[in-house]
Design a protein around this motif. Structure first.
Motif, short mmCIF file in Angstrom:
data_model
loop_
_atom_site.label_atom_id
_atom_site.label_comp_id
_atom_site.label_asym_id
_atom_site.label_seq_id
_atom_site.Cartn_x
_atom_site.Cartn_y
_atom_site.Cartn_z
N ASP A 38 0.81 -1.22 0.00
CA ASP A 38 0.00 0.00 0.00
C ASP A 38 0.85 1.28 0.00
O ASP A 38 0.31 2.38 -0.19
CB ASP A 38 -1.00 0.02 1.16
N VAL A 39 2.18 1.14 0.15
CA VAL A 39 3.03 2.33 0.02
C VAL A 39 2.95 2.86 -1.41
O VAL A 39 3.08 4.07 -1.65
CB VAL A 39 4.48 2.04 0.42
N ALA A 40 2.70 1.98 -2.38
CA ALA A 40 2.54 2.43 -3.76
C ALA A 40 1.29 3.29 -3.91
O ALA A 40 1.29 4.30 -4.63
CB ALA A 40 2.48 1.24 -4.71
N ALA B 214 8.90 6.92 -7.89
CA ALA B 214 8.66 6.94 -6.45
C ALA B 214 9.57 5.91 -5.80
O ALA B 214 9.98 4.92 -6.42
CB ALA B 214 7.20 6.63 -6.14
N ALA B 215 9.89 6.14 -4.53
CA ALA B 215 10.78 5.22 -3.82
C ALA B 215 10.49 5.29 -2.33
O ALA B 215 9.96 6.29 -1.83
CB ALA B 215 12.25 5.56 -4.09
N LYS C 214 14.23 1.51 -2.02
CA LYS C 214 13.55 0.62 -2.96
C LYS C 214 12.64 1.42 -3.90
O LYS C 214 11.90 2.31 -3.46
CB LYS C 214 12.67 -0.38 -2.19
N PRO C 215 12.66 1.08 -5.18
CA PRO C 215 11.71 1.72 -6.09
C PRO C 215 10.30 1.24 -5.81
O PRO C 215 10.08 0.10 -5.38
CB PRO C 215 12.19 1.26 -7.47
N VAL C 216 9.34 2.11 -6.06
CA VAL C 216 7.92 1.81 -5.85
C VAL C 216 7.19 2.09 -7.15
O VAL C 216 7.41 3.13 -7.79
CB VAL C 216 7.33 2.67 -4.71
N ARG C 217 6.34 1.17 -7.56
CA ARG C 217 5.60 1.37 -8.80
C ARG C 217 4.78 2.66 -8.72
O ARG C 217 4.05 2.89 -7.76
CB ARG C 217 4.69 0.17 -9.06
N PHE C 218 4.89 3.46 -9.76
CA PHE C 218 4.26 4.78 -9.79
C PHE C 218 3.64 4.99 -11.17
O PHE C 218 4.34 5.30 -12.13
CB PHE C 218 5.31 5.86 -9.50
N ASP C 219 2.31 4.73 -11.28
CA ASP C 219 1.66 4.88 -12.58
C ASP C 219 0.17 5.11 -12.39
O ASP C 219 -0.36 5.06 -11.27
CB ASP C 219 1.93 3.68 -13.49
#
Length: 277
Positions: free
Chosen positions: A177-179, A207-208, A220-225
């Motif tokens: 849920d951080v994404a 995002a990270a 860590k990279p976080v999916r951002f779309d």
């Protein structure tokens, strides 16, 4: 100038308030609380069981003279743990903000030393350039707001500069849920600083999350779309349902009764059959 922003709590949720317009919108974390989290029940039960086993003699002694007191002690185990972790997280976030702004930290408490060391390593390895920190992302279109940790400029493996919206996490792990959280910030319409100055949301490349504990750190990279953001908007709609719309959908009874009986409904056919006196 958009007006300074404050927060209020209503019904267990946080709302951001624009001092100039008095507009109130729910906070991102309150919107995220609309998710179903069935794991919390067994987790709380485990915390209660561990508190009982770890304090067996003390609980038995209390229960002998104050049963309700013993029950309150045990049922508060998960709440005490959450409160302790939240305090550590708040202290760490304050220190991280000072460090990334370039402030010197003259004194670091012993329990914060590992966090200080690991954040220092992050700054040395990643070499982030701070763009903004602890500003408020505000969505005029979707009506929500939230305070994010940092907007950074970093370089990828090829040396290409990236504008990254970042979050610091100090818990046991990082969760999907951080994404949703980061998409809410990054897809907002504008940023508002502590003085109330508003600027359009800049273009964000990625995002990270910096997961940093007393044992280790990882950036860590976080999916951002747009797809992830749509899922956040589903929760935003659910928030309105839970807080407002759900309270309007059940009307007054057409008829009701109880142990002493009640009045039956008079149907349209019956009404038409009644002759005037």
């Amino acid at each position: 100038m958009a007006g300074k922003v404050s927060t209020v709590h209503r019904g267990g949720s946080r709302f951001y308030v624009n001092a100039e317009t008095r507009e109130q919108v729910p906070g991102v974390t309150s919107v995220l609380s609309m998710q179903n989290k069935p794991f919390l029940v067994p987790w709380a039960a485990k915390m209660t069981a561990e508190a009982a086993v770890d304090n067996l003699r003390a609980v038995a002694s209390i229960a002998e003279y104050d049963r309700d007191g013993a029950v309150d002690f045990l049922k508060g185990a998960s709440r005490r743990y959450t409160k302790t972790r939240a305090a550590i997280g708040s202290e760490a976030h304050d220190m991280f903000e000072r460090m990334i702004r370039g402030e010197s930290i003259p004194f670091v408490p012993v329990h914060m030393e590992p966090y200080y060391e690991h954040f220092s390593q992050f700054l040395d390895v990643v070499q982030p350039e701070l763009i903004r920190a602890e500003d408020i992302a505000w969505s005029d279109e979707h009506l929500y707001a939230g305070s994010f940790d940092a907007l950074l400029r970093i370089k990828d493996e090829d040396g290409t500069p990236l504008t990254v919206i970042a979050d610091w996490k100090t818990g046991k792990g990082t969760y999907p849920d951080v994404a949703l959280q980061m998409s809410a910030y990054g897809f907002a319409d504008r940023l508002i600083d502590p003085d109330g100055n508003s600027v359009p949301m800049p273009h964000i490349d990625a995002a990270a999350v910096l997961h940093i504990t007393d044992e280790q750190w990882a950036f860590k990279p976080v999916r951002f779309d747009a797809e992830v953001f749509r899922h956040f908007l589903h929760l935003r709609a659910t928030f309105d349902w839970d807080r407002d719309v759900s309270k309007t959908v059940i009307g007054k009874p057409f008829a009701k009764g109880g142990p002493s009986g009640g009045n039956a409904i008079v149907t349209g056919t019956q009404r038409r059959a009644i002759s005037p006196a």
